[in-house]
Scaffold this motif. Structure first.
Motif, PDB file in Angstrom:
ATOM      1  N   MET A  16      52.331 -15.136  51.940  1.00 18.11           N
ATOM      2  CA  MET A  16      51.590 -15.979  50.993  1.00 18.11           C
ATOM      3  C   MET A  16      50.954 -15.093  49.925  1.00 18.11           C
ATOM      4  O   MET A  16      50.198 -14.180  50.258  1.00 18.11           O
ATOM      5  CB  MET A  16      50.521 -16.740  51.782  1.00 18.11           C
ATOM      6  N   SER A  17      51.233 -15.377  48.657  1.00 21.63           N
ATOM      7  CA  SER A  17      50.665 -14.508  47.621  1.00 21.63           C
ATOM      8  C   SER A  17      50.332 -15.286  46.349  1.00 21.63           C
ATOM      9  O   SER A  17      50.903 -16.336  46.069  1.00 21.63           O
ATOM     10  CB  SER A  17      51.645 -13.382  47.278  1.00 21.63           C
ATOM     11  N   ILE A  18      49.367 -14.724  45.599  1.00 23.12           N
ATOM     12  CA  ILE A  18      48.985 -15.300  44.297  1.00 23.12           C
ATOM     13  C   ILE A  18      49.151 -14.219  43.226  1.00 23.12           C
ATOM     14  O   ILE A  18      49.067 -13.021  43.521  1.00 23.12           O
ATOM     15  CB  ILE A  18      47.526 -15.824  44.298  1.00 23.12           C
ATOM     16  N   ASP A  19      49.395 -14.656  41.982  1.00 22.75           N
ATOM     17  CA  ASP A  19      49.613 -13.691  40.896  1.00 22.75           C
ATOM     18  C   ASP A  19      48.291 -13.323  40.207  1.00 22.75           C
ATOM     19  O   ASP A  19      47.212 -13.692  40.679  1.00 22.75           O
ATOM     20  CB  ASP A  19      50.651 -14.240  39.901  1.00 22.75           C
TER      21      ASP A  19
ATOM     22  N   ILE B 160      31.796  -3.384  58.123  1.00 21.73           N
ATOM     23  CA  ILE B 160      31.460  -3.783  56.752  1.00 21.73           C
ATOM     24  C   ILE B 160      29.959  -3.680  56.490  1.00 21.73           C
ATOM     25  O   ILE B 160      29.533  -3.356  55.375  1.00 21.73           O
ATOM     26  CB  ILE B 160      32.017  -5.205  56.477  1.00 21.73           C
ATOM     27  N   LEU B 161      29.179  -3.900  57.543  1.00 19.05           N
ATOM     28  CA  LEU B 161      27.720  -3.764  57.401  1.00 19.05           C
ATOM     29  C   LEU B 161      27.328  -2.362  56.941  1.00 19.05           C
ATOM     30  O   LEU B 161      26.284  -2.167  56.334  1.00 19.05           O
ATOM     31  CB  LEU B 161      27.044  -4.019  58.754  1.00 19.05           C
ATOM     32  N   LYS B 162      28.200  -1.412  57.280  1.00 21.07           N
ATOM     33  CA  LYS B 162      27.822  -0.007  57.009  1.00 21.07           C
ATOM     34  C   LYS B 162      28.349   0.508  55.673  1.00 21.07           C
ATOM     35  O   LYS B 162      27.953   1.569  55.228  1.00 21.07           O
ATOM     36  CB  LYS B 162      28.363   0.893  58.139  1.00 21.07           C
ATOM     37  N   ILE B 163      29.292  -0.218  55.063  1.00 15.58           N
ATOM     38  CA  ILE B 163      29.838   0.299  53.810  1.00 15.58           C
ATOM     39  C   ILE B 163      29.338  -0.524  52.630  1.00 15.58           C
ATOM     40  O   ILE B 163      28.719  -1.561  52.812  1.00 15.58           O
ATOM     41  CB  ILE B 163      31.397   0.313  53.836  1.00 15.58           C
ATOM     42  N   SER B 164      29.607  -0.008  51.423  1.00 13.55           N
ATOM     43  CA  SER B 164      29.041  -0.738  50.288  1.00 13.55           C
ATOM     44  C   SER B 164      29.904  -1.963  49.974  1.00 13.55           C
ATOM     45  O   SER B 164      31.125  -1.928  49.997  1.00 13.55           O
ATOM     46  CB  SER B 164      28.854   0.166  49.075  1.00 13.55           C
ATOM     47  N   PHE B 165      29.194  -3.030  49.672  1.00 13.32           N
ATOM     48  CA  PHE B 165      29.802  -4.352  49.553  1.00 13.32           C
ATOM     49  C   PHE B 165      30.412  -4.555  48.162  1.00 13.32           C
ATOM     50  O   PHE B 165      29.869  -4.111  47.164  1.00 13.32           O
ATOM     51  CB  PHE B 165      28.691  -5.382  49.788  1.00 13.32           C
ATOM     52  N   ASN B 166      31.574  -5.205  48.113  1.00 18.42           N
ATOM     53  CA  ASN B 166      32.118  -5.632  46.823  1.00 18.42           C
ATOM     54  C   ASN B 166      32.947  -6.897  47.009  1.00 18.42           C
ATOM     55  O   ASN B 166      33.115  -7.374  48.132  1.00 18.42           O
ATOM     56  CB  ASN B 166      32.948  -4.513  46.163  1.00 18.42           C
ATOM     57  N   GLU B 167      33.470  -7.425  45.940  1.00 19.97           N
ATOM     58  CA  GLU B 167      34.159  -8.728  45.990  1.00 19.97           C
ATOM     59  C   GLU B 167      35.422  -8.665  46.859  1.00 19.97           C
ATOM     60  O   GLU B 167      35.751  -9.614  47.567  1.00 19.97           O
ATOM     61  CB  GLU B 167      34.473  -9.197  44.562  1.00 19.97           C
ATOM     62  N   ALA B 168      36.125  -7.538  46.819  1.00 20.27           N
ATOM     63  CA  ALA B 168      37.352  -7.419  47.632  1.00 20.27           C
ATOM     64  C   ALA B 168      36.992  -7.462  49.118  1.00 20.27           C
ATOM     65  O   ALA B 168      37.689  -8.096  49.928  1.00 20.27           O
ATOM     66  CB  ALA B 168      38.078  -6.122  47.289  1.00 20.27           C
ATOM     67  N   ILE B 169      35.881  -6.819  49.472  1.00 22.54           N
ATOM     68  CA  ILE B 169      35.439  -6.840  50.877  1.00 22.54           C
ATOM     69  C   ILE B 169      35.015  -8.257  51.265  1.00 22.54           C
ATOM     70  O   ILE B 169      35.293  -8.724  52.371  1.00 22.54           O
ATOM     71  CB  ILE B 169      34.294  -5.823  51.087  1.00 22.54           C
ATOM     72  N   ASN B 170      34.396  -8.949  50.322  1.00 18.83           N
ATOM     73  CA  ASN B 170      33.991 -10.333  50.603  1.00 18.83           C
ATOM     74  C   ASN B 170      35.207 -11.189  50.975  1.00 18.83           C
ATOM     75  O   ASN B 170      35.161 -11.999  51.904  1.00 18.83           O
ATOM     76  CB  ASN B 170      33.268 -10.906  49.375  1.00 18.83           C
ATOM     77  N   LYS B 171      36.303 -10.992  50.270  1.00 18.94           N
ATOM     78  CA  LYS B 171      37.535 -11.752  50.561  1.00 18.94           C
ATOM     79  C   LYS B 171      38.041 -11.420  51.965  1.00 18.94           C
ATOM     80  O   LYS B 171      38.557 -12.278  52.677  1.00 18.94           O
ATOM     81  CB  LYS B 171      38.614 -11.434  49.518  1.00 18.94           C
TER      82      LYS B 171
ATOM     83  N   HIS C 283      47.549 -10.037  43.481  1.00 20.34           N
ATOM     84  CA  HIS C 283      48.495  -9.133  42.801  1.00 20.34           C
ATOM     85  C   HIS C 283      48.137  -7.662  42.987  1.00 20.34           C
ATOM     86  O   HIS C 283      48.947  -6.797  42.722  1.00 20.34           O
ATOM     87  CB  HIS C 283      48.603  -9.492  41.315  1.00 20.34           C
ATOM     88  N   ARG C 284      46.921  -7.398  43.451  1.00 26.66           N
ATOM     89  CA  ARG C 284      46.552  -6.009  43.773  1.00 26.66           C
ATOM     90  C   ARG C 284      46.849  -5.687  45.228  1.00 26.66           C
ATOM     91  O   ARG C 284      46.440  -4.657  45.749  1.00 26.66           O
ATOM     92  CB  ARG C 284      45.057  -5.784  43.493  1.00 26.66           C
ATOM     93  N   ASN C 285      47.517  -6.620  45.889  1.00 24.76           N
ATOM     94  CA  ASN C 285      47.856  -6.488  47.311  1.00 24.76           C
ATOM     95  C   ASN C 285      46.617  -6.484  48.231  1.00 24.76           C
ATOM     96  O   ASN C 285      46.659  -6.006  49.362  1.00 24.76           O
ATOM     97  CB  ASN C 285      48.719  -5.236  47.561  1.00 24.76           C
ATOM     98  N   GLU C 286      45.520  -7.037  47.709  1.00 24.95           N
ATOM     99  CA  GLU C 286      44.323  -7.186  48.547  1.00 24.95           C
ATOM    100  C   GLU C 286      44.357  -8.558  49.215  1.00 24.95           C
ATOM    101  O   GLU C 286      45.000  -9.487  48.717  1.00 24.95           O
ATOM    102  CB  GLU C 286      43.062  -7.133  47.686  1.00 24.95           C
ATOM    103  N   VAL C 287      43.586  -8.664  50.284  1.00 19.52           N
ATOM    104  CA  VAL C 287      43.426  -9.968  50.929  1.00 19.52           C
ATOM    105  C   VAL C 287      42.643 -10.876  49.980  1.00 19.52           C
ATOM    106  O   VAL C 287      41.662 -10.453  49.361  1.00 19.52           O
ATOM    107  CB  VAL C 287      42.665  -9.805  52.267  1.00 19.52           C
ATOM    108  N   ASP C 288      43.102 -12.112  49.850  1.00 19.83           N
ATOM    109  CA  ASP C 288      42.430 -13.065  48.958  1.00 19.83           C
ATOM    110  C   ASP C 288      42.527 -14.444  49.606  1.00 19.83           C
ATOM    111  O   ASP C 288      42.922 -14.543  50.775  1.00 19.83           O
ATOM    112  CB  ASP C 288      43.098 -13.033  47.572  1.00 19.83           C
ATOM    113  N   ASN C 289      42.168 -15.486  48.879  1.00 20.85           N
ATOM    114  CA  ASN C 289      42.286 -16.824  49.459  1.00 20.85           C
ATOM    115  C   ASN C 289      42.559 -17.870  48.380  1.00 20.85           C
ATOM    116  O   ASN C 289      42.463 -17.590  47.189  1.00 20.85           O
ATOM    117  CB  ASN C 289      41.033 -17.176  50.277  1.00 20.85           C
TER     118      ASN C 289
END
Ligand code: ADP
Ligand code: ASP
Ligand code: MG
Length: 441
Positions: free
Chosen positions: A147-150, A102-113, A187-193
């Motif tokens: 476990m999922s959120i809408d 992750i240090l090497k790629i560009s950061f965004n909110e999905a990566i933060n999750k 709902h985008r099937n990304e990791v979240d919390n």
């Protein structure tokens, strides 16, 4: 089947993980064990995300290195056999390689999750390795598979139930299941919390989904106390709370429970117990649907970071439809209101989520003059049928006489009086109320 959730301090040291192991094998009941990240890890991961968001890669790298060292020391103390230590090395390598990529790629909110999810993934995998080393049969249940959120970030309880039932049906003979709190898919099937402190919420959702006999929240204190023990010196645990009382306390700042963690259990009438990993024999707090008949103040909580809005309109005088117009603006920006008071010419309300404050204020200005105040605190005094305790308002007001009160909400529910004050008075107000409302020798 029961749910046993262990918080950060309960798994934060190798010897504590051994205690957790003892607690989960103490009876034969089928159980889903929900683990948080080791204490300090989620904060460290938040720090790594913040450093990356600011473009400070060196700072992020240093934080990753420090965290990796912590885990290296941790597993050496936790595990003894060569085989399980080499499994731990693999686990740590996998998750820290991920952080280093992750240090090497560009950061965004999905990566933060994704970064934030590493804590619970590491703790559950290391704990599962401990169980394997001790030959305790258990099933590893990845939370990201059920476990999922809408799209509104709300948990999808019926889907969670369907998926969990299908997964659990594959293991009819097993009785210990290990899963992660806090993390989920969106709902985008990304990791979240489920937001900070969300492992409690996971446990309650899982408890509701499997109609558990009880949700046990194991933490570092012997139950819900009558006041915030981080601020007030003399506090004591409360043996029993109703779901409504516990929900109010959680929502208004009692950190021991995630703000939303009561409704799933309440909806399915699953009792919740707050217990102390460090003192398992302590009675703790039992939260159930019963006990509505009790009278009087049970506990006090305080919530910081509150913003108040006052909308003044001379045209509001007797105007029907005015409140609807105000509420529609908040609905549009999906912002919930905590407290509200009205007079003929003005309406005051409070928010803790100020994400859309600018837009909301701009729209409210079309209805009247708007004043905004920040850094306020809500003090919430909770107890079923609180109003029936003789002289309760006198005691509350008497305890707070030295502070200017910004708003008072009484009668909105039968079990809560909320008071808005300047944030700088919160600590002293909690102390004064403790003296005025509870008998401590
Ligand atoms: P965990 O890591 O187990 O989830 P938390 O730190 O989230 O634990 O919650 C437990 C902490 O909540 C306690 O150590 C205590 O300091 C704090 N706390 C705040 N208000 C209360 C309260 N009313 N009763 C008990 N604990 C409280
Ligand atoms: N690890 C997460 C946090 O620190 C979730 C939790 O502990 O409940 O917020
Ligand atoms: Mg917590």
């Amino acid at each position: 089947m029961k749910i046993m959730k262990f918080g950060g301090t309960s798994v934060g040291r190798p010897e504590r993980m051994h205690q957790v192991k003892d607690l989960i094998i103490a009876d034969d009941e089928k159980k889903i064990v929900v683990l948080s990240a080791l204490s300090g890890t989620t904060n460290a991961l938040v720090g790594i995300g913040e450093a990356l968001a600011e473009g400070k890669k060196d700072k992020a790298r240093q934080k990753i290195e420090a965290l990796q060292e912590h885990y290296t020391n941790f597993y050496m103390e936790l595990l003894t056999t060569k085989a399980s230590r080499s499994k731990a090395v693999q686990i740590i390598k996998e998750h820290f390689e991920f952080l280093n990529i992750i240090l090497k790629i560009s950061f965004n909110e999905a990566i933060n999750k994704d970064i934030l999810a590493q804590g619970e993934l590491l703790s559950t995998k290391l704990f599962y390795t401990l169980l394997q080393e001790l030959e305790i049969p258990a099933v590893f249940l990845p939370a990201l598979e059920f476990m999922s959120i809408d799209e509104n970030d709300e948990p999808e309880l019926s889907r969670i139930r369907e998926r969990l039932e299908a997964i659990m049906a594959r293991y009819p003979e097993d009785s210990i299941f290990i899963t992660q709190g806090y993390i989920c898919k969106n709902h985008r099937n990304e990791v979240d919390n489920l937001k900070r402190g969300g492992s409690d919420y996971s446990a309650s959702l899982i408890g509701a989904a499997v109609s558990a006999s009880v949700v046990e929240i194991w933490t570092d204190i012997d139950g819900m106390h009558n006041n915030d023990p981080r601020i007030v010196e003399q506090t004591r645990p409360i043996a029993h709370l109703s779901f409504d009382e516990a929900a109010e306390l959680a929502y208004f700042g009692a950190k021991i429970l995630h703000p939303a963690s009561i409704w799933p259990a309440q909806l399915h009438n699953v009792p919740v117990k707050l217990l102390n990993t460090m003192a398992p024999e302590a009675a703790g707090t039992t939260i159930t649907g019963a006990g509505e008949g009790t009278v009087g103040v049970k506990a006090i909580a305080g919530k910081d970071g509150i913003t108040a809005l006052k909308i003044k309109s001379s045209r509001m005088l007797l105007a029907y439809g005015f409140l609807r117009k105000v509420f529609e603006i908040f609905e549009k920006y999906r912002t919930s209101i905590d407290m509200i008071t009205t007079s003929e010419v003005a309406i005051s309300l409070t928010l803790d989520d100020v994400t859309h404050l600018k837009e909301i204020t701009a729209e409210l200005q079309k209805l009247g003059k708007v004043e905004v105040d920040h850094h306020l605190s809500i003090i919430c005094i909770v107890g079923n049928t609180i109003m029936e305790e003789p002289g309760v308002l006198n005691k509350i007001m008497g305890s707070l006489e030295q502070f200017p009160l910004r708003m008072v909400s009484y009668g909105g529910s039968r079990h809560n009086v909320s008071i808005l004050i300047d944030g700088k008075h919160k600590e002293l107000a909690l102390k004064r109320l403790n003296q005025g409302l509870f008998d401590f020798e």
